[in-house]
Design a protein around this motif. Structure first.
Motif, PDB file in Angstrom:
ATOM      1  N   ILE A 151       0.656  -1.000  -0.033  1.00 36.07           N
ATOM      2  CA  ILE A 151      -0.087  -0.032  -0.042  1.00 36.07           C
ATOM      3  C   ILE A 151       0.776   1.234  -0.123  1.00 36.07           C
ATOM      4  CG2 ILE A 151      -1.788   1.418   1.203  1.00 36.07           C
ATOM      5  CD1 ILE A 151      -2.827  -1.319   2.282  1.00 36.07           C
ATOM      6  N   ALA A 152       1.015   1.874  -1.078  1.00 34.56           N
ATOM      7  CA  ALA A 152       1.950   2.957  -1.327  1.00 34.56           C
ATOM      8  C   ALA A 152       1.731   4.158  -0.437  1.00 34.56           C
ATOM      9  CB  ALA A 152       2.026   3.494  -3.000  1.00 34.56           C
ATOM     10  N   SER A 153       0.455   4.328  -0.101  1.00 36.92           N
ATOM     11  CA  SER A 153       0.232   5.318   0.964  1.00 36.92           C
ATOM     12  C   SER A 153       1.019   5.446   2.252  1.00 36.92           C
ATOM     13  CB  SER A 153      -1.186   5.730   1.161  1.00 36.92           C
ATOM     14  OG  SER A 153      -1.549   4.423   2.026  1.00 36.92           O
ATOM     15  N   GLN A 154       1.749   4.378   2.500  1.00 41.31           N
ATOM     16  CA  GLN A 154       2.285   4.261   3.842  1.00 41.31           C
ATOM     17  C   GLN A 154       3.555   4.945   3.780  1.00 41.31           C
ATOM     18  OE1 GLN A 154       0.328   2.967   6.627  1.00 41.31           O
ATOM     19  NE2 GLN A 154      -0.864   3.364   5.003  1.00 41.31           N
ATOM     20  N   ILE A 155       4.059   5.096   2.662  1.00 37.50           N
ATOM     21  CA  ILE A 155       5.347   5.825   2.381  1.00 37.50           C
ATOM     22  C   ILE A 155       5.260   7.144   3.121  1.00 37.50           C
ATOM     23  CG2 ILE A 155       6.791   6.851   0.747  1.00 37.50           C
ATOM     24  CD1 ILE A 155       7.172   3.789   0.604  1.00 37.50           C
ATOM     25  N   GLU A 173      10.485  -0.331  11.188  1.00 40.40           N
ATOM     26  CA  GLU A 173      10.274  -1.694  10.396  1.00 40.40           C
ATOM     27  C   GLU A 173       9.259  -1.453   9.578  1.00 40.40           C
ATOM     28  OE1 GLU A 173      10.880  -6.524  11.676  1.00 40.40           O
ATOM     29  OE2 GLU A 173       9.523  -5.152  12.868  1.00 40.40           O
ATOM     30  N   VAL A 174       9.283  -2.237   8.265  1.00 43.12           N
ATOM     31  CA  VAL A 174       7.939  -2.159   7.492  1.00 43.12           C
ATOM     32  C   VAL A 174       7.639  -3.597   7.235  1.00 43.12           C
ATOM     33  CG1 VAL A 174       8.402  -0.065   6.551  1.00 43.12           C
ATOM     34  CG2 VAL A 174       9.611  -1.829   5.488  1.00 43.12           C
ATOM     35  N   ASP A 175       6.386  -3.900   7.116  1.00 48.01           N
ATOM     36  CA  ASP A 175       5.953  -5.382   6.929  1.00 48.01           C
ATOM     37  C   ASP A 175       4.757  -5.501   5.716  1.00 48.01           C
ATOM     38  OD1 ASP A 175       5.130  -7.865   6.964  1.00 48.01           O
ATOM     39  OD2 ASP A 175       4.787  -7.986   9.030  1.00 48.01           O
ATOM     40  N   GLY A 176       4.944  -6.204   4.727  1.00 48.42           N
ATOM     41  CA  GLY A 176       4.006  -6.198   3.928  1.00 48.42           C
ATOM     42  C   GLY A 176       4.213  -5.924   2.279  1.00 48.42           C
ATOM     43  N   GLY A 177       4.138  -6.730   1.747  1.00 45.34           N
ATOM     44  CA  GLY A 177       4.371  -6.579   0.197  1.00 45.34           C
ATOM     45  C   GLY A 177       5.764  -6.291  -0.312  1.00 45.34           C
ATOM     46  N   ILE A 178       6.750  -6.295   0.736  1.00 51.19           N
ATOM     47  CA  ILE A 178       8.149  -5.641   0.510  1.00 51.19           C
ATOM     48  C   ILE A 178       8.745  -6.579  -0.367  1.00 51.19           C
ATOM     49  CG2 ILE A 178      10.251  -5.222   1.651  1.00 51.19           C
ATOM     50  CD1 ILE A 178       8.298  -3.181   2.146  1.00 51.19           C
ATOM     51  N   THR A 179       9.426  -6.112  -1.696  1.00 47.10           N
ATOM     52  CA  THR A 179      10.120  -6.704  -2.506  1.00 47.10           C
ATOM     53  C   THR A 179      11.438  -5.781  -3.052  1.00 47.10           C
ATOM     54  OG1 THR A 179       8.992  -5.540  -4.698  1.00 47.10           O
ATOM     55  CG2 THR A 179       7.911  -7.459  -3.581  1.00 47.10           C
ATOM     56  N   ARG A 180      12.019  -6.409  -3.874  1.00 50.47           N
ATOM     57  CA  ARG A 180      13.275  -5.600  -4.438  1.00 50.47           C
ATOM     58  C   ARG A 180      12.834  -4.366  -5.109  1.00 50.47           C
ATOM     59  NH1 ARG A 180      16.106  -9.943  -8.382  1.00 50.47           N
ATOM     60  NH2 ARG A 180      15.302 -11.116  -6.845  1.00 50.47           N
ATOM     61  N   ASP A 181      11.499  -4.442  -5.512  1.00 54.71           N
ATOM     62  CA  ASP A 181      11.134  -3.514  -6.490  1.00 54.71           C
ATOM     63  C   ASP A 181      10.771  -2.128  -5.492  1.00 54.71           C
ATOM     64  OD1 ASP A 181      11.521  -4.707  -8.841  1.00 54.71           O
ATOM     65  OD2 ASP A 181       9.438  -5.676  -8.727  1.00 54.71           O
ATOM     66  N   ASN A 182      10.351  -2.423  -4.224  1.00 54.24           N
ATOM     67  CA  ASN A 182       9.810  -1.092  -3.487  1.00 54.24           C
ATOM     68  C   ASN A 182      10.859  -0.917  -2.134  1.00 54.24           C
ATOM     69  OD1 ASN A 182       8.894  -3.233  -1.406  1.00 54.24           O
ATOM     70  ND2 ASN A 182       6.948  -3.176  -2.403  1.00 54.24           N
ATOM     71  N   ALA A 183      11.563  -1.640  -2.204  1.00 56.73           N
ATOM     72  CA  ALA A 183      12.875  -1.721  -0.903  1.00 56.73           C
ATOM     73  C   ALA A 183      13.551  -0.299  -0.856  1.00 56.73           C
ATOM     74  CB  ALA A 183      13.593  -2.696  -0.939  1.00 56.73           C
ATOM     75  N   ALA A 184      13.898   0.302  -1.889  1.00 60.40           N
ATOM     76  CA  ALA A 184      14.390   1.535  -2.126  1.00 60.40           C
ATOM     77  C   ALA A 184      13.547   2.443  -1.489  1.00 60.40           C
ATOM     78  CB  ALA A 184      15.004   1.805  -3.632  1.00 60.40           C
TER      79      ALA A 184
END
Length: 245
Positions: A151-155, A173-184
């Motif tokens: 959920i991008a709004s959490q940024i 810490e962040v948890d949920g849908g984390i991948t190499r594509d949004n880790a940055a």
């Protein structure tokens, strides 16, 4: 001081038929923490495992066990998870009326204390307990199931919490849908600890897990690197100022 990036694979995505082996595999693959998602079928619409399972798998790794309690009520079970080997116990701000009391209970048992926030929960709820916590966990999906989309709004929430933390020794810490594509993106917003389940346990060997962990870590570290134009901006402004004078 910027904290080192930590990767905490969630064993919710592991093969439960050989859970101990999976914990050992992600340990060997470079996991920093072992993230354990505990669900009760009441606070969240799913049931995972309890303190006895954590006790059973505890011997398979010396890494910190990061135990995320998605249960309500939570206070009656804190001691059992501490005794099972939880190094960090995170409770939800939404799971009870007395968050401060829950955090005191965790710390009194020798574990580090964390607070988790669901996507719709504002960060203001942790303002008066910041000095009692060691970790803030921002849920970037609605808790209950693995494999959901980020959920991008959490940024923006991550950025605001990073500002709230200031110089305190609190991990974000962040948890949920984390991948190499949004880790940055989450790292650039201020997160220093990333939970990943499906993105880590893709594959069948410790070698594949290691490659997945490394890819997420590299992406997160890349998010911390200032953009070239940003780093040159102060010098450029000084040069322009000198010309004006």
């Amino acid at each position: 001081m910027t904290k080192e990036i930590m990767i905490a694979p969630s064993i919710l995505a592991a093969d439960f038929a050989r859970l101990g082996e999976e914990v050992a595999a992600i340990d060997a693959a470079g996991a920093d923490w072992i993230h354990c998602d505990v669900m009760d079928g009441h606070f969240v619409p799913n049931i995972s495992f309890g303190a006895d399972v954590i006790k059973a798998i505890r011997p398979y790794s010396k890494k910190p066990f990061d135990v995320h309690l998605m249960i309500a009520p939570v206070d009656p079970y804190i001691e059992a998870f501490a005794k099972a080997g939880a190094d960090i116990i995170t409770v939800h701000a939404e799971a009870g009326a007395h968050l401060d009391r829950s955090l005191q209970a965790i710390r009194s048992l020798g574990s580090k204390a964390g607070v988790s926030l669901c996507p719709s929960t504002p960060e203001a709820v942790i303002e008066y307990v910041l000095d009692r916590i060691d970790l803030v966990l921002v849920m970037t999906v609605n808790p209950g199931f693995g494999g959901q989309s980020f959920i991008a709004s959490q940024i923006d929430k991550i950025r605001r919490i990073r500002t709230m933390i200031g110089g305190r020794p609190i991990r974000l810490e962040v948890d949920g849908g984390i991948t190499r594509d949004n880790a940055a993106a989450v790292s650039a917003a201020g997160a220093d600890t990333l939970v990943a389940g499906s993105a880590v346990f893709r594959g069948e060997s410790a070698g594949e897990y290691a490659a997945n962990i490394a890819a997420i870590r590299i992406a997160a570290e890349t998010g911390r690197v200032p953009k070239l134009q940003d780093s040159s901006a102060p010098a450029k402004r000084a040069e322009e100022s000198a010309l004006i004078r």
